[in-house]
Motif scaffolding. Structure first.
Motif, PDB file in Angstrom:
ATOM      1  N   ARG A 177     -50.878  10.732  29.505  1.00  0.00           N
ATOM      2  CA  ARG A 177     -51.617  11.705  28.645  1.00  0.00           C
ATOM      3  C   ARG A 177     -52.433  10.824  27.658  1.00  0.00           C
ATOM      4  O   ARG A 177     -51.804  10.310  26.494  1.00  0.00           O
ATOM      5  CB  ARG A 177     -50.605  12.601  27.977  1.00  0.00           C
ATOM      6  N   GLU A 178     -53.711  10.831  27.785  1.00  0.00           N
ATOM      7  CA  GLU A 178     -54.456  10.023  26.715  1.00  0.00           C
ATOM      8  C   GLU A 178     -55.288  10.913  25.927  1.00  0.00           C
ATOM      9  O   GLU A 178     -55.605  11.847  25.913  1.00  0.00           O
ATOM     10  CB  GLU A 178     -55.810   9.191  28.027  1.00  0.00           C
ATOM     11  N   ILE A 179     -55.381  10.498  24.674  1.00  0.00           N
ATOM     12  CA  ILE A 179     -55.580  11.310  23.556  1.00  0.00           C
ATOM     13  C   ILE A 179     -56.894  10.664  23.062  1.00  0.00           C
ATOM     14  O   ILE A 179     -56.926   9.438  22.898  1.00  0.00           O
ATOM     15  CB  ILE A 179     -54.482  11.325  22.499  1.00  0.00           C
ATOM     16  N   ASP A 180     -57.792  11.614  22.558  1.00  0.00           N
ATOM     17  CA  ASP A 180     -59.142  11.255  21.924  1.00  0.00           C
ATOM     18  C   ASP A 180     -58.709  10.551  20.577  1.00  0.00           C
ATOM     19  O   ASP A 180     -58.395  11.095  19.588  1.00  0.00           O
ATOM     20  CB  ASP A 180     -60.127  12.108  21.622  1.00  0.00           C
ATOM     21  N   LEU A 181     -58.724   9.095  20.533  1.00  0.00           N
ATOM     22  CA  LEU A 181     -58.277   8.482  18.953  1.00  0.00           C
ATOM     23  C   LEU A 181     -59.491   8.817  17.996  1.00  0.00           C
ATOM     24  O   LEU A 181     -59.273   8.655  16.869  1.00  0.00           O
ATOM     25  CB  LEU A 181     -57.946   7.030  19.264  1.00  0.00           C
ATOM     26  N   PHE A 182     -60.716   8.892  18.432  1.00  0.00           N
ATOM     27  CA  PHE A 182     -61.905   8.854  17.625  1.00  0.00           C
ATOM     28  C   PHE A 182     -62.764  10.125  18.067  1.00  0.00           C
ATOM     29  O   PHE A 182     -62.857  10.217  19.388  1.00  0.00           O
ATOM     30  CB  PHE A 182     -62.608   7.666  17.802  1.00  0.00           C
ATOM     31  N   PRO A 183     -63.704  10.611  17.300  1.00  0.00           N
ATOM     32  CA  PRO A 183     -64.807  11.689  17.914  1.00  0.00           C
ATOM     33  C   PRO A 183     -65.689  10.909  18.821  1.00  0.00           C
ATOM     34  O   PRO A 183     -65.816   9.623  18.640  1.00  0.00           O
ATOM     35  CB  PRO A 183     -65.360  12.083  16.655  1.00  0.00           C
ATOM     36  N   ALA A 184     -66.385  11.562  19.725  1.00  0.00           N
ATOM     37  CA  ALA A 184     -67.100  11.155  20.549  1.00  0.00           C
ATOM     38  C   ALA A 184     -68.428  10.427  19.851  1.00  0.00           C
ATOM     39  O   ALA A 184     -68.801   9.286  20.542  1.00  0.00           O
ATOM     40  CB  ALA A 184     -67.877  12.244  21.420  1.00  0.00           C
ATOM     41  N   ASP A 185     -68.917  10.814  18.880  1.00  0.00           N
ATOM     42  CA  ASP A 185     -69.897  10.176  18.139  1.00  0.00           C
ATOM     43  C   ASP A 185     -69.580   8.958  17.519  1.00  0.00           C
ATOM     44  O   ASP A 185     -70.220   7.676  17.377  1.00  0.00           O
ATOM     45  CB  ASP A 185     -70.597  11.009  17.155  1.00  0.00           C
ATOM     46  N   ALA A 186     -68.206   8.869  17.094  1.00  0.00           N
ATOM     47  CA  ALA A 186     -67.734   7.514  16.528  1.00  0.00           C
ATOM     48  C   ALA A 186     -67.608   6.464  17.524  1.00  0.00           C
ATOM     49  O   ALA A 186     -67.901   5.340  17.462  1.00  0.00           O
ATOM     50  CB  ALA A 186     -66.474   7.859  15.880  1.00  0.00           C
ATOM     51  N   ILE A 187     -66.960   6.958  18.799  1.00  0.00           N
ATOM     52  CA  ILE A 187     -67.102   6.145  19.881  1.00  0.00           C
ATOM     53  C   ILE A 187     -68.319   5.541  20.347  1.00  0.00           C
ATOM     54  O   ILE A 187     -68.370   4.236  20.601  1.00  0.00           O
ATOM     55  CB  ILE A 187     -66.165   6.841  21.109  1.00  0.00           C
TER      56      ILE A 187
END
Length: 657
Positions: A177-187
């Motif tokens: 289960r992969e989780i977004d560790l940062f918001p998309a704009d930060a990535i």
């Protein structure tokens, strides 16, 4: 360089120099370290201008003596007199600060409890976001859409058998289960910064900053999930009672860490660094994202390797620790957990040489845990055989060893799926040779099975353990001086063995009907032997032999002999009642069946004896001295037997009716 290019280069230098982190406030154009370009406020204009200026510098600046030499560029230097080269260094210093700032301030807080619950109970329908180096365009710096793996099931099962040497793309695994560790704009910002730094030859610095920020985040996740920072020696010095709950915590945490934390960190690295050359050698390619794709394993491995070594170090400490029977089931749990995680460890780590060492460590730990399981089973067999307690249990009741061994092997049968895979050899001849020079060690029994090849190796080991237990019980039975108690003790213990097998479908299925019938036969023989040795003498008192006389006017019955016969019966029965009331048959049903069996033999014989001879006694003097019991008295007295404690004095029931 023509005039327009020179002017463009000058404009780019001015934009960059306004954000010189090394300059003083008086010379830095008013933009100091307290202001950040990538602050997530939504005002992207200045950040985009800065990135464009960096691209222009790379495109227009002439090669400097440091470029292309393979030497690591300086971390910080003053821009004074540096020209384009100085502006590039200022730009890299600023981007490094911005990179650290985004990593430090934009991370999403992991909900550890939710993560642990998810990763320990994922169903086969769970989704997993997957990123493949082959399917993601190198120039696409935005988060890629999910890509489902389509590997064939058989191929998956084969590739999951070992994590060493695997180089498959990051394919779908329902357990991860992969989780977004940062918001998309930060990535997107992190990827844009990393691309510029890598293109300028600052890839190693970028990785160092990334790891310096993400390492503490990963370490924090381990702590929050309950993984303590213990050395192998510290784990091995802990009492087993302390270690057991730590194993439970570790299994739950390891699933969350590997399938959630590590997998999410791997995905983050993929999104930020995919396709970049991360060495310190600058390239001359002006594009921010080189077309040559490489797996971004270095920053990921550098970030999580320490945490992975800490995580698996605990399992390693257990795998090489002292072997003892009480550890078996927790070690099996640990083995199953590591086995279950190996495909995920491979999928996450095996893409790099550094990560492969983690795969190798995990696989070696599983092997050592399997060896520990086999070794503990052998130790348990030896312990059953060599239990040399010389104190008989009171009243011939169930021996603690019997209870312990049978409960133990029932637990073994509950783990038959794993153990059938690990126990591949039957008890060897060498394991059935008694230790020499030890007078306390009983002679070794034989493992005589009608068709051993029809049984799983695990089943033969379980039968062997029961054979050893029986043999040991026979030695313990010999401690009783009373032959009847010898047989009662064996009857109690073999009966317990039989019924524990019958009460466990898993154990019964493993052992089979043939051996169970053998055990049932031994129980019945012991019960019969008890009754014969305990009651034959008493029943013989109720026979006619020796009572008849011949000649003269006699009635044919010797009254003196009859009186002695009644006295002998009374004394024998009272002795049996006194002693056998203190004997104990712990199984309620067996206790009642045994009383019924005794009553069915004793009461009819006594009733018949009384019917034939009581009038001879009642016509004489003091008949109460000889006929002390009615049939009902005997029946009531038999109900006192096998309770484990004699009835109190003066409680004997009597009737002369």
């Amino acid at each position: 360089m023509d005039g327009s290019a020179a002017a463009e280069l000058e404009r780019a230098e001015r934009v960059v120099m306004r954000w010189d982190s090394t300059a003083s406030a008086s010379t830095g154009g008013g933009s100091g370290d307290d202001q950040m370009l990538f602050d997530g406020s939504g005002d992207r204009a200045e950040a985009e201008r800065f990135l464009q200026a960096v691209d222009d510098l790379r495109r227009l600046a002439p090669p400097s003596p440091g470029n292309g030499t393979g030497s690591s560029p300086p971390r910080r230097s003053s821009s004074a007199g540096g020209g384009s080269s100085g502006a590039v260094q200022v730009a890299m210093a600023r981007l490094e600060d911005e990179f650290r700032h985004v990593l430090s301030t934009r991370a999403v807080d992991l909900e550890i409890e939710v993560l642990a619950d998810l990763t320990s109970s994922l169903s086969m329908t769970s989704d997993r976001t997957s990123f493949s180096a082959e399917s993601t365009a190198a120039a696409d710096r935005e988060p890629a859409p999910a890509a489902r793996g389509t590997d064939d099931d058989d191929e998956n099962s084969n590739s999951r058998s070992s994590c060493v040497g695997r180089r498959s793309s990051y394919r779908s695994m329902t357990s991860i289960r992969e989780i977004d560790l940062f918001p998309a704009d930060a990535i997107s910002d992190l990827a844009a910064i990393a691309a510029r730094m890598a293109a300028a030859g600052y890839g190693r610095e970028c990785v160092q900053v990334y790891a310096s920020v993400r390492k503490p985040a990963v370490d924090s996740a381990l702590r929050r999930l309950g993984v303590e920072k213990l050395t192998i020696g510290e784990v091995q010095r802990l009492e087993w009672g302390v270690v057991q709950p730590k194993i439970r915590t570790w299994i739950r945490a390891a699933r969350a860490i590997v399938r959630g934390v590590f997998a999410s960190e791997r995905r983050l690295c993929f999104l930020v660094f995919h396709g970049l050359h991360l060495s310190s050698n600058p390239t001359t390619t002006p594009a921010p994202a080189p077309t040559t794709t490489t797996t971004p394993s270095a920053p990921f491995t550098e970030t999580v390797k320490g945490a992975a070594l800490q995580l698996f170090g605990f399992a390693e400490a257990i795998s090489i620790g002292r072997r003892s029977p009480e550890k078996l089931f927790k070690i099996i749990d640990l083995h199953d957990a590591v086995s279950d995680l190996l495909p995920d460890v491979s999928d996450i780590f095996a893409a790099s040489k550094a990560g492969e060492s983690i795969c190798v460590q995990a696989a070696e730990i599983r092997t050592r845990l399997a060896d520990a399981v086999r070794g503990i089973l052998s130790e348990f067999e030896n312990a059953v055989f060599r239990d040399l307690t010389k104190t008989p249990v009171p009243g011939g009741t169930l021996h603690p060893l019997t209870r312990y061994v049978m409960n133990y092997i029932i637990l073994i049968s509950d783990y038959k799926t794993t153990l059938s895979q690990l126990i591949l050899a039957r008890p060897s001849a060498s394991s059935r040779v008694a230790a020499e020079g030890n007078d306390l060690t009983p002679a070794f029994p034989d493992l005589d099975l009608a068709d051993p090849d029809s049984l799983l190796p695990l089943a033969t080991h379980l039968i062997w353990i029961i054979v050893l237990l029986e043999h040991n019980l026979e030695a313990k039975a010999s401690l009783y001086k009373d032959v009847a108690l010898y047989h009662l003790f064996l009857m109690n213990n073999v009966h317990y063995i039989v019924h524990k097998i019958k009460d466990s479908p898993e154990l019964w299925a493993l052992i089979g009907d043939v051996y169970l019938k053998q055990l049932t036969g031994k129980f019945r023989l012991a019960a019969t032997a008890y009754q014969r040795s305990a009651w034959l003498k008493i029943l013989n008192c109720l026979r006619d032999e020796g009572l008849h006389v011949s000649g003269g006017f006699s009635s044919g019955i010797s009254k003196s002999a009859l009186r002695e016969r009644f006295k002998s019966f009374n004394a024998a029965f009272e002795e049996a009642h006194r002693i056998q009331s203190g004997w104990h048959v712990p199984d309620k049903q067996l206790r009642e069946e045994l009383r019924i069996s005794i009553a069915e033999k004793l009461l009819p014989a006594y009733r018949s004896f009384l019917g034939r001879f009581r009038h001879h006694i009642e016509n004489g003097k003091h008949p109460e001295l000889y006929i002390k019991y009615s049939v009902d008295d005997l029946e009531i007295s038999v109900s006192d037997f096998f309770e484990g404690s004699p009835p109190p004095p003066n409680s004997r029931r009597r009737s002369h009716g």
